[in-house]
Enzyme design. Structure first.
Site, mmCIF file in Angstrom:
data_model
loop_
_atom_site.group_PDB
_atom_site.id
_atom_site.type_symbol
_atom_site.label_atom_id
_atom_site.label_comp_id
_atom_site.label_asym_id
_atom_site.label_seq_id
_atom_site.Cartn_x
_atom_site.Cartn_y
_atom_site.Cartn_z
ATOM 1 N N THR A 1 72.428 52.002 68.322
ATOM 2 C CA THR A 1 72.674 53.375 67.884
ATOM 3 C C THR A 1 73.492 54.080 68.954
ATOM 4 O O THR A 1 73.079 54.156 70.116
ATOM 5 C CB THR A 1 71.347 54.113 67.648
ATOM 6 O OG1 THR A 1 70.663 53.484 66.552
ATOM 7 C CG2 THR A 1 71.595 55.573 67.296
ATOM 8 N N TYR B 1 68.127 51.715 71.360
ATOM 9 C CA TYR B 1 68.568 52.902 72.085
ATOM 10 C C TYR B 1 68.790 52.484 73.530
ATOM 11 O O TYR B 1 67.963 51.783 74.129
ATOM 12 C CB TYR B 1 67.511 54.011 72.030
ATOM 13 C CG TYR B 1 67.438 54.759 70.729
ATOM 14 C CD1 TYR B 1 68.547 55.440 70.236
ATOM 15 C CD2 TYR B 1 66.257 54.805 69.998
ATOM 16 C CE1 TYR B 1 68.478 56.157 69.038
ATOM 17 C CE2 TYR B 1 66.171 55.514 68.805
ATOM 18 C CZ TYR B 1 67.283 56.188 68.335
ATOM 19 O OH TYR B 1 67.212 56.883 67.159
ATOM 20 N N SER C 1 62.856 49.975 65.033
ATOM 21 C CA SER C 1 63.342 50.939 66.018
ATOM 22 C C SER C 1 62.837 50.628 67.419
ATOM 23 O O SER C 1 61.694 50.180 67.609
ATOM 24 C CB SER C 1 62.895 52.343 65.619
ATOM 25 O OG SER C 1 63.216 53.293 66.632
ATOM 26 N N LYS D 1 75.770 51.427 65.004
ATOM 27 C CA LYS D 1 75.284 52.447 64.071
ATOM 28 C C LYS D 1 75.543 53.850 64.622
ATOM 29 O O LYS D 1 75.236 54.135 65.774
ATOM 30 C CB LYS D 1 73.787 52.265 63.820
ATOM 31 C CG LYS D 1 73.180 53.275 62.853
ATOM 32 C CD LYS D 1 71.699 53.005 62.651
ATOM 33 C CE LYS D 1 71.085 53.983 61.661
ATOM 34 N NZ LYS D 1 71.017 55.367 62.212
ATOM 35 N N HIS E 1 73.158 60.105 61.338
ATOM 36 C CA HIS E 1 71.750 60.078 61.761
ATOM 37 C C HIS E 1 70.884 60.933 60.832
ATOM 38 O O HIS E 1 69.938 61.598 61.260
ATOM 39 C CB HIS E 1 71.620 60.563 63.213
ATOM 40 C CG HIS E 1 70.542 59.874 63.991
ATOM 41 N ND1 HIS E 1 70.771 58.771 64.780
ATOM 42 C CD2 HIS E 1 69.212 60.115 64.095
ATOM 43 C CE1 HIS E 1 69.655 58.382 65.348
ATOM 44 N NE2 HIS E 1 68.679 59.173 64.943
#
Length: 363
Positions: free
Chosen positions: A158, A132, A110, A235, A259
């Site tokens: 994402t 992100y 992440s 995603k 999510h």
């Protein structure tokens, strides 16, 4: 005591993790947005999917091996991207990535990891980096350079977090990061916003609101495709029209995901939309499923509905909390055993054969 016995299902880790974690950390990981309708829907929808097994197929052994994004993996499973894993155990991202490497599956790191990406890739797993989109595009560019230099195998963007979903558990707990857990991939990882508690405020939500760009567009994704020569995964797709657009801008895979019930409450369960997305993209890209996977039978359900594989999240965090790298490795081995059993009982010698199975109740 229960904790003295080996886990025989992934749910066992959840029960044990709850006993060892601070209540606010348990809520942060386990909770969903708003009334948690979508969080609950993920499980109910998966349980409604019945797989029609085939018999007399001569299946004496099962090979779980598969290919995702053109690379071979030991089973059609990846470790979902999850933030701040050192909240659960000191092993954190390094422990869970090492467990993924031992299991032969990809580890999705992440942006909000609590260990720098260059350290995560050194444990030897195939690492895909989850991005992100940050407000400062120059920071995105710098992060991409670090991702490539670290040797990541894919980039996962994402797209369902223009803002963080409102999560009442975190608000009630005034949840904040402890001082020793930071967003290690961001230059402002020690931002006071993430570490300062206030009644009725989620410090993590405040930090992400200040860091993330809320108005991402398809043109931004096309720019990203041109920047990095890595497989691109989108995603957070639920609408088949968005999946088709993702293919148009160059996605190699899409992840059908809500999510984990943590963004728009009232959105459909991910598995409910999986067949429509698979039909919409055809051979244009691979389709993965995320949100609610809790065992080998769920993986079989996803494969039978056309997914190339799944991402598993919370159960592996629970295992990490219970016993660090060792327990996470055991959890992935247990998942492999469950999937082997499910495929055998369904009359499938490998994951590809599962795509030929009929399902009932997937709508």
């Amino acid at each position: 005591m229960l904790t003295d016995l080996p886990a025989v299902s992934l749910d066992d880790y959840a029960e044990r993790a709850r006993a060892v974690l601070p209540p606010d950390v348990w809520d942060y990981v386990g909770g969903g947005s708003a009334a948690e309708v979508t969080l609950a829907a993920n499980r109910r929808a998966l349980d409604r999917v019945a797989v029609l097994p085939r018999v007399l197929r001569g299946v004496g052994s099962v090979d779980l091996g598969t290919r995702l994004l053109g690379r071979p993996y030991a089973m059609p499973v990846g470790v979902a991207p999850m933030a701040y894993q050192r909240l659960l155990h000191p092993d954190g991202e390094l422990g869970l990535a090492a467990a993924a490497g031992a299991a032969g599956v990809p580890y999705l790191a992440s942006t909000l990891g609590s260990t720098p990406i260059d350290q995560v890739t050194r444990v030897g797993a195939d690492v895909w980096f989850q991005l992100y989109w940050l407000r400062d595009r120059s920071l995105v560019r710098d992060l991409l350079d670090r991702v490539v230099a670290a040797g990541c195998r894919a980039l996962v963007v994402t797209v369902d977090v223009p803002v963080l979903g409102r999560r009442p558990r975190d608000l009630r707990n005034a949840f904040r990061l402890p001082d020793d857990v930071i967003a290690a991939n961001l230059p402002d990882g020690r931002d006071a916003l993430a570490h300062t508690g206030a009644p009725g405020v989620s410090a993590i939500a405040a930090h992400t609101a200040a860091s993330f760009a809320p108005a991402l567009r398809w043109a931004d994704l096309a720019w990203l495709r041109a920047q990095v020569d890595l497989p691109l995964v989108v995603k957070g797709v639920l609408d088949p029209r968005d999946a088709v657009e993702a293919v148009r801008v160059g996605a190699d895979a899409v992840v059908v995901s809500n999510h984990g019930g943590r963004q728009l409450d009232g959105a459909p369960a991910s598995v409910t939309m999986l067949p429509e997305v698979v039909d919409a993209v055809g051979d244009g890209c691979q389709v993965l499923l995320d949100s609610g996977i809790r065992g080998g039978t769920d993986v079989l359900r996803a494969l039978a509905l056309g997914a190339a594989g799944v991402l598993v999240g919370r159960p592996l965090l629970w295992a990490l909390a219970v016993g660090g790298r060792s327990a996470a490795r055991d959890a992935l081995a247990l998942l492999a055993a469950e999937l082997t059993d499910a495929l055998t009982l369904a009359g499938c010698a490998d994951p590809t054969a599962a795509a030929e199975l009929r399902t009932l109740g997937a709508g």
